[in-house]
Design a protein around this motif. Structure first.
Motif, PDB file in Angstrom:
ATOM      1  N   GLU A   7     -43.870  35.496 -66.814  1.00  0.00           N
ATOM      2  CA  GLU A   7     -44.790  36.255 -67.663  1.00  0.00           C
ATOM      3  C   GLU A   7     -44.914  35.609 -69.042  1.00  0.00           C
ATOM      4  OE1 GLU A   7     -45.705  40.872 -68.595  1.00  0.00           O
ATOM      5  OE2 GLU A   7     -43.633  40.228 -68.881  1.00  0.00           O
ATOM      6  N   ASN A   8     -43.811  35.080 -69.577  1.00  0.00           N
ATOM      7  CA  ASN A   8     -43.852  34.397 -70.873  1.00  0.00           C
ATOM      8  C   ASN A   8     -44.669  33.113 -70.793  1.00  0.00           C
ATOM      9  OD1 ASN A   8     -42.388  36.347 -72.183  1.00  0.00           O
ATOM     10  ND2 ASN A   8     -40.441  35.301 -71.925  1.00  0.00           N
ATOM     11  N   LEU A   9     -44.634  32.420 -69.651  1.00  0.00           N
ATOM     12  CA  LEU A   9     -45.473  31.229 -69.478  1.00  0.00           C
ATOM     13  C   LEU A   9     -46.947  31.615 -69.559  1.00  0.00           C
ATOM     14  CD1 LEU A   9     -43.832  29.344 -66.450  1.00  0.00           C
ATOM     15  CD2 LEU A   9     -43.415  28.997 -68.862  1.00  0.00           C
ATOM     16  N   VAL A  10     -47.308  32.701 -68.878  1.00  0.00           N
ATOM     17  CA  VAL A  10     -48.707  33.156 -68.864  1.00  0.00           C
ATOM     18  C   VAL A  10     -49.137  33.581 -70.269  1.00  0.00           C
ATOM     19  CG1 VAL A  10     -50.285  34.901 -67.952  1.00  0.00           C
ATOM     20  CG2 VAL A  10     -48.635  33.815 -66.437  1.00  0.00           C
ATOM     21  N   THR A  11     -48.281  34.327 -70.962  1.00  0.00           N
ATOM     22  CA  THR A  11     -48.609  34.752 -72.334  1.00  0.00           C
ATOM     23  C   THR A  11     -48.756  33.549 -73.252  1.00  0.00           C
ATOM     24  OG1 THR A  11     -47.354  36.776 -71.979  1.00  0.00           O
ATOM     25  CG2 THR A  11     -47.877  36.221 -74.248  1.00  0.00           C
ATOM     26  N   GLY A  12     -47.888  32.560 -73.091  1.00  0.00           N
ATOM     27  CA  GLY A  12     -47.924  31.372 -73.941  1.00  0.00           C
ATOM     28  C   GLY A  12     -49.198  30.577 -73.802  1.00  0.00           C
ATOM     29  N   VAL A  13     -49.679  30.381 -72.564  1.00  0.00           N
ATOM     30  CA  VAL A  13     -50.878  29.561 -72.374  1.00  0.00           C
ATOM     31  C   VAL A  13     -52.162  30.333 -72.637  1.00  0.00           C
ATOM     32  CG1 VAL A  13     -49.767  27.969 -70.768  1.00  0.00           C
ATOM     33  CG2 VAL A  13     -51.005  29.948 -69.879  1.00  0.00           C
TER      34      VAL A  13
ATOM     35  N   LYS B  34     -42.426  44.237 -60.562  1.00  0.00           N
ATOM     36  CA  LYS B  34     -43.811  44.157 -61.027  1.00  0.00           C
ATOM     37  C   LYS B  34     -44.351  42.735 -60.841  1.00  0.00           C
ATOM     38  CE  LYS B  34     -42.906  46.194 -65.125  1.00  0.00           C
ATOM     39  NZ  LYS B  34     -43.195  46.543 -66.510  1.00  0.00           N
ATOM     40  N   PRO B  35     -45.522  42.576 -60.232  1.00  0.00           N
ATOM     41  CA  PRO B  35     -46.101  41.237 -60.129  1.00  0.00           C
ATOM     42  C   PRO B  35     -46.720  40.810 -61.470  1.00  0.00           C
ATOM     43  CG  PRO B  35     -47.528  42.839 -59.089  1.00  0.00           C
ATOM     44  CD  PRO B  35     -46.288  43.576 -59.519  1.00  0.00           C
ATOM     45  N   VAL B  36     -46.791  39.504 -61.679  1.00  0.00           N
ATOM     46  CA  VAL B  36     -47.394  38.967 -62.905  1.00  0.00           C
ATOM     47  C   VAL B  36     -48.849  38.632 -62.586  1.00  0.00           C
ATOM     48  CG1 VAL B  36     -47.317  37.140 -64.630  1.00  0.00           C
ATOM     49  CG2 VAL B  36     -45.198  37.996 -63.643  1.00  0.00           C
ATOM     50  N   GLU B  37     -49.774  39.285 -63.282  1.00  0.00           N
ATOM     51  CA  GLU B  37     -51.196  39.027 -63.051  1.00  0.00           C
ATOM     52  C   GLU B  37     -51.662  37.887 -63.940  1.00  0.00           C
ATOM     53  OE1 GLU B  37     -53.860  42.200 -62.766  1.00  0.00           O
ATOM     54  OE2 GLU B  37     -52.428  43.540 -61.766  1.00  0.00           O
ATOM     55  N   LEU B  38     -52.466  37.007 -63.363  1.00  0.00           N
ATOM     56  CA  LEU B  38     -53.005  35.867 -64.100  1.00  0.00           C
ATOM     57  C   LEU B  38     -54.396  36.219 -64.621  1.00  0.00           C
ATOM     58  CD1 LEU B  38     -52.069  33.047 -61.582  1.00  0.00           C
ATOM     59  CD2 LEU B  38     -50.824  33.704 -63.631  1.00  0.00           C
ATOM     60  N   PRO B  39     -54.618  36.153 -65.926  1.00  0.00           N
ATOM     61  CA  PRO B  39     -55.957  36.426 -66.452  1.00  0.00           C
ATOM     62  C   PRO B  39     -56.936  35.307 -66.062  1.00  0.00           C
ATOM     63  CG  PRO B  39     -54.393  35.982 -68.235  1.00  0.00           C
ATOM     64  CD  PRO B  39     -53.649  35.892 -66.953  1.00  0.00           C
ATOM     65  N   SER B  40     -58.218  35.544 -66.296  1.00  0.00           N
ATOM     66  CA  SER B  40     -59.207  34.531 -65.940  1.00  0.00           C
ATOM     67  C   SER B  40     -58.998  33.298 -66.814  1.00  0.00           C
ATOM     68  CB  SER B  40     -60.625  35.072 -66.136  1.00  0.00           C
ATOM     69  OG  SER B  40     -60.817  35.423 -67.493  1.00  0.00           O
ATOM     70  N   GLY B  41     -59.150  32.130 -66.216  1.00  0.00           N
ATOM     71  CA  GLY B  41     -58.937  30.882 -66.939  1.00  0.00           C
ATOM     72  C   GLY B  41     -57.522  30.361 -66.834  1.00  0.00           C
ATOM     73  N   VAL B  42     -56.642  31.079 -66.143  1.00  0.00           N
ATOM     74  CA  VAL B  42     -55.251  30.667 -65.991  1.00  0.00           C
ATOM     75  C   VAL B  42     -54.966  30.441 -64.513  1.00  0.00           C
ATOM     76  CG1 VAL B  42     -52.842  31.337 -66.332  1.00  0.00           C
ATOM     77  CG2 VAL B  42     -54.540  31.951 -68.035  1.00  0.00           C
ATOM     78  N   THR B  43     -54.344  29.304 -64.197  1.00  0.00           N
ATOM     79  CA  THR B  43     -53.962  29.010 -62.820  1.00  0.00           C
ATOM     80  C   THR B  43     -52.472  28.750 -62.756  1.00  0.00           C
ATOM     81  OG1 THR B  43     -54.397  26.659 -63.122  1.00  0.00           O
ATOM     82  CG2 THR B  43     -56.210  27.998 -62.256  1.00  0.00           C
ATOM     83  N   ALA B  44     -51.874  29.120 -61.641  1.00  0.00           N
ATOM     84  CA  ALA B  44     -50.443  28.893 -61.437  1.00  0.00           C
ATOM     85  C   ALA B  44     -50.238  28.196 -60.111  1.00  0.00           C
ATOM     86  CB  ALA B  44     -49.689  30.221 -61.455  1.00  0.00           C
TER      87      ALA B  44
ATOM     88  N   ARG C 230     -47.472  24.907 -69.139  1.00  0.00           N
ATOM     89  CA  ARG C 230     -46.041  25.227 -69.280  1.00  0.00           C
ATOM     90  C   ARG C 230     -45.416  25.267 -67.900  1.00  0.00           C
ATOM     91  NH1 ARG C 230     -42.706  25.508 -72.121  1.00  0.00           N
ATOM     92  NH2 ARG C 230     -42.011  27.629 -72.197  1.00  0.00           N
ATOM     93  N   THR C 231     -44.151  24.859 -67.799  1.00  0.00           N
ATOM     94  CA  THR C 231     -43.445  24.884 -66.522  1.00  0.00           C
ATOM     95  C   THR C 231     -42.116  25.603 -66.684  1.00  0.00           C
ATOM     96  OG1 THR C 231     -42.394  22.754 -66.955  1.00  0.00           O
ATOM     97  CG2 THR C 231     -44.458  22.715 -65.719  1.00  0.00           C
ATOM     98  N   PHE C 232     -41.633  26.119 -65.537  1.00  0.00           N
ATOM     99  CA  PHE C 232     -40.337  26.801 -65.487  1.00  0.00           C
ATOM    100  C   PHE C 232     -39.700  26.497 -64.149  1.00  0.00           C
ATOM    101  CE2 PHE C 232     -38.214  30.705 -63.867  1.00  0.00           C
ATOM    102  CZ  PHE C 232     -37.064  30.619 -64.632  1.00  0.00           C
ATOM    103  N   LYS C 233     -38.426  26.088 -64.166  1.00  0.00           N
ATOM    104  CA  LYS C 233     -37.701  25.811 -62.927  1.00  0.00           C
ATOM    105  C   LYS C 233     -36.766  26.972 -62.648  1.00  0.00           C
ATOM    106  CE  LYS C 233     -35.114  22.195 -60.535  1.00  0.00           C
ATOM    107  NZ  LYS C 233     -35.155  22.954 -59.339  1.00  0.00           N
TER     108      LYS C 233
ATOM    109  N   GLU D  82     -45.730  26.033 -62.403  1.00  0.00           N
ATOM    110  CA  GLU D  82     -46.544  25.403 -63.444  1.00  0.00           C
ATOM    111  C   GLU D  82     -47.740  26.296 -63.718  1.00  0.00           C
ATOM    112  OE1 GLU D  82     -49.249  21.798 -62.993  1.00  0.00           O
ATOM    113  OE2 GLU D  82     -47.462  20.945 -63.954  1.00  0.00           O
ATOM    114  N   VAL D  83     -47.920  26.670 -64.985  1.00  0.00           N
ATOM    115  CA  VAL D  83     -49.019  27.545 -65.384  1.00  0.00           C
ATOM    116  C   VAL D  83     -49.919  26.770 -66.343  1.00  0.00           C
ATOM    117  CG1 VAL D  83     -49.635  29.723 -66.485  1.00  0.00           C
ATOM    118  CG2 VAL D  83     -47.560  29.583 -65.122  1.00  0.00           C
ATOM    119  N   LYS D  84     -51.226  26.715 -66.009  1.00  0.00           N
ATOM    120  CA  LYS D  84     -52.212  26.031 -66.852  1.00  0.00           C
ATOM    121  C   LYS D  84     -53.143  27.071 -67.438  1.00  0.00           C
ATOM    122  CE  LYS D  84     -52.292  21.875 -64.045  1.00  0.00           C
ATOM    123  NZ  LYS D  84     -53.067  21.080 -63.092  1.00  0.00           N
ATOM    124  N   GLY D  85     -53.426  26.932 -68.722  1.00  0.00           N
ATOM    125  CA  GLY D  85     -54.321  27.868 -69.387  1.00  0.00           C
ATOM    126  C   GLY D  85     -55.082  27.195 -70.498  1.00  0.00           C
TER     127      GLY D  85
END
Length: 177
Positions: free
Chosen positions: A73-79, A7-17, A33-36, A25-28
Protein backbone atom coordinates in the motif's frame (compact mmCIF):
# COMPACT_ATOMS: atom_id res chain seq x y z
CA UNK A 1 -6.37 -13.25 11.37
CA UNK A 2 -4.73 -10.04 10.28
CA UNK A 3 -7.29 -7.28 9.89
CA UNK A 4 -4.87 -5.26 7.81
CA UNK A 5 -3.72 -8.22 5.71
CA UNK A 6 -7.27 -9.23 4.75
CA UNK A 7 -7.96 -5.94 2.97
CA UNK A 8 -6.90 -5.93 -0.70
CA UNK A 9 -4.86 -3.00 -2.04
CA UNK A 10 -6.70 -1.23 -4.86
CA UNK A 11 -4.66 0.31 -7.65
CA UNK A 12 -5.87 3.73 -8.82
CA UNK A 13 -6.02 4.56 -12.52
CA UNK A 14 -2.58 5.13 -14.02
CA UNK A 15 -0.89 2.68 -11.64
CA UNK A 16 0.20 -0.83 -12.62
CA UNK A 17 1.60 -3.60 -10.46
CA UNK A 18 3.48 -6.74 -11.43
CA UNK A 19 4.75 -9.66 -9.35
CA UNK A 20 7.78 -11.76 -10.26
CA UNK A 21 8.55 -14.34 -7.60
CA UNK A 22 8.40 -12.47 -4.29
CA UNK A 23 9.17 -9.04 -5.80
CA UNK A 24 6.34 -6.54 -6.33
CA UNK A 25 6.94 -3.67 -8.77
CA UNK A 26 4.53 -0.74 -8.83
CA UNK A 27 4.66 1.87 -11.62
CA UNK A 28 2.84 5.17 -11.37
CA UNK A 29 2.97 8.80 -12.44
CA UNK A 30 5.70 9.70 -9.91
CA UNK A 31 8.00 6.73 -10.60
CA UNK A 32 8.68 3.05 -9.98
CA UNK A 33 8.99 1.35 -6.56
CA UNK A 34 9.74 -2.27 -5.68
CA UNK A 35 9.36 -4.43 -2.59
CA UNK A 36 10.73 -7.93 -1.97
CA UNK A 37 8.42 -9.93 0.30
CA UNK A 38 9.52 -12.86 2.42
CA UNK A 39 8.63 -16.47 1.53
CA UNK A 40 5.94 -16.47 4.25
CA UNK A 41 3.39 -14.67 2.05
CA UNK A 42 1.90 -15.02 -1.43
CA UNK A 43 1.21 -11.85 -3.42
CA UNK A 44 -1.15 -11.87 -6.41
CA UNK A 45 -2.37 -9.17 -8.80
CA UNK A 46 -5.93 -9.49 -10.18
CA UNK A 47 -6.77 -6.60 -12.50
CA UNK A 48 -6.52 -3.47 -10.35
CA UNK A 49 -6.35 -5.27 -6.98
CA UNK A 50 -3.29 -6.64 -5.14
CA UNK A 51 -3.94 -9.29 -2.50
CA UNK A 52 -1.56 -10.73 0.10
CA UNK A 53 -2.13 -14.15 1.68
CA UNK A 54 -0.07 -15.99 4.31
CA UNK A 55 1.55 -19.34 3.53
CA UNK A 56 0.64 -21.40 6.57
CA UNK A 57 -0.49 -20.45 10.06
CA UNK A 58 2.84 -19.86 11.78
CA UNK A 59 3.32 -16.74 13.86
CA UNK A 60 5.93 -15.38 11.46
CA UNK A 61 3.64 -15.89 8.44
CA UNK A 62 0.84 -13.98 10.15
CA UNK A 63 3.26 -11.16 11.10
CA UNK A 64 4.57 -10.87 7.55
CA UNK A 65 1.03 -10.91 6.14
CA UNK A 66 -0.03 -7.53 7.53
CA UNK A 67 3.41 -5.98 7.13
CA UNK A 68 3.70 -7.00 3.46
CA UNK A 69 0.23 -5.62 2.70
CA UNK A 70 1.16 -2.31 4.33
CA UNK A 71 4.39 -2.15 2.33
CA UNK A 72 2.50 -2.72 -0.94
CA UNK A 73 0.00 0.00 0.00
CA UNK A 74 2.90 2.38 0.74
CA UNK A 75 4.35 1.64 -2.72
CA UNK A 76 1.02 2.59 -4.32
CA UNK A 77 0.73 5.76 -2.21
CA UNK A 78 4.32 6.72 -3.04
CA UNK A 79 3.95 6.48 -6.82
CA UNK A 80 0.57 8.29 -6.85
CA UNK A 81 0.74 11.15 -4.33
CA UNK A 82 4.16 10.74 -2.68
CA UNK A 83 5.10 11.37 0.94
CA UNK A 84 5.78 14.68 2.64
CA UNK A 85 7.27 15.80 5.97
CA UNK A 86 7.14 19.42 7.06
CA UNK A 87 9.62 20.88 9.55
CA UNK A 88 9.46 24.22 11.38
CA UNK A 89 12.44 26.15 12.69
CA UNK A 90 11.97 28.15 15.89
CA UNK A 91 14.58 30.45 17.38
CA UNK A 92 16.15 33.89 16.93
CA UNK A 93 18.53 33.80 13.96
CA UNK A 94 17.68 30.21 13.04
CA UNK A 95 16.97 29.86 9.32
CA UNK A 96 17.23 27.53 6.34
CA UNK A 97 17.95 28.18 2.66
CA UNK A 98 18.45 25.91 -0.32
CA UNK A 99 21.53 26.35 -2.51
CA UNK A 100 21.43 23.84 -5.34
CA UNK A 101 21.38 20.37 -3.75
CA UNK A 102 22.54 21.63 -0.35
CA UNK A 103 20.36 22.78 2.54
CA UNK A 104 22.13 25.54 4.48
CA UNK A 105 21.03 25.74 8.11
CA UNK A 106 21.92 28.60 10.48
CA UNK A 107 21.21 27.05 13.88
CA UNK A 108 23.20 29.11 16.38
CA UNK A 109 26.49 27.28 15.83
CA UNK A 110 29.67 29.17 14.97
CA UNK A 111 29.25 27.97 11.38
CA UNK A 112 26.41 27.14 9.00
CA UNK A 113 25.42 23.49 8.69
CA UNK A 114 25.49 22.19 5.11
CA UNK A 115 23.14 19.23 4.63
CA UNK A 116 23.56 17.34 1.34
CA UNK A 117 20.17 16.16 0.08
CA UNK A 118 20.31 12.49 -1.01
CA UNK A 119 18.97 11.29 -4.37
CA UNK A 120 15.27 10.39 -4.43
CA UNK A 121 14.25 13.19 -2.07
CA UNK A 122 13.27 16.78 -2.82
CA UNK A 123 13.90 19.34 -0.07
CA UNK A 124 12.52 22.87 -0.34
CA UNK A 125 12.61 25.86 1.97
CA UNK A 126 9.64 28.09 1.00
CA UNK A 127 10.26 30.33 4.02
CA UNK A 128 13.38 30.76 6.14
CA UNK A 129 11.65 28.98 9.01
CA UNK A 130 10.08 26.13 7.01
CA UNK A 131 11.55 23.00 5.43
CA UNK A 132 9.54 20.55 3.30
CA UNK A 133 10.90 17.07 2.51
CA UNK A 134 9.10 15.17 -0.29
CA UNK A 135 9.63 11.91 -2.16
CA UNK A 136 8.12 8.58 -3.21
CA UNK A 137 9.95 6.47 -0.61
CA UNK A 138 8.32 6.84 2.83
CA UNK A 139 11.32 5.46 4.72
CA UNK A 140 13.81 7.75 2.95
CA UNK A 141 11.62 10.86 3.41
CA UNK A 142 11.25 10.14 7.14
CA UNK A 143 14.97 9.44 7.57
CA UNK A 144 16.03 12.66 5.81
CA UNK A 145 13.58 14.68 7.94
CA UNK A 146 14.92 13.00 11.09
CA UNK A 147 18.53 13.72 10.04
CA UNK A 148 17.71 17.41 9.50
CA UNK A 149 15.89 17.59 12.85
CA UNK A 150 18.87 15.93 14.57
CA UNK A 151 21.04 19.04 14.00
CA UNK A 152 19.04 21.00 16.60
CA UNK A 153 16.24 19.20 18.41
CA UNK A 154 13.68 21.42 20.15
CA UNK A 155 14.72 22.17 23.70
CA UNK A 156 12.13 22.17 26.51
CA UNK A 157 12.75 25.64 28.03
CA UNK A 158 12.31 28.06 25.12
CA UNK A 159 11.27 25.59 22.41
CA UNK A 160 14.12 26.60 20.10
CA UNK A 161 15.15 24.13 17.41
CA UNK A 162 13.78 22.14 14.47
CA UNK A 163 10.44 20.39 15.01
CA UNK A 164 7.92 18.54 12.88
CA UNK A 165 4.91 20.64 11.94
CA UNK A 166 2.24 20.11 14.59
CA UNK A 167 4.65 18.44 17.05
CA UNK A 168 4.00 19.27 20.70
CA UNK A 169 7.07 20.12 22.76
CA UNK A 170 6.63 19.61 26.48
CA UNK A 171 7.76 22.90 28.01
CA UNK A 172 9.52 23.10 31.36
CA UNK A 173 9.46 25.97 33.76
CA UNK A 174 12.78 27.73 34.28
CA UNK A 175 14.51 28.63 37.55
CA UNK A 176 12.52 30.54 40.12
CA UNK A 177 13.88 33.31 42.30
Amino acid sequence: MSRIGKKPVELPSGVTASVSGQTVEVKGPKGIRTFKATDDVTITVDGNVVTVKPRGTSKRARQQWGMSRSQVENLVTGVTSGFKKELEITGVGYRATMQGNTLKLALGYSHDVNFEVPAGVIVTAPKQTEIIVEGIDQQLVGQVAANIREWRKPEPYKGKGIRYKGEFIFRKEGKKK
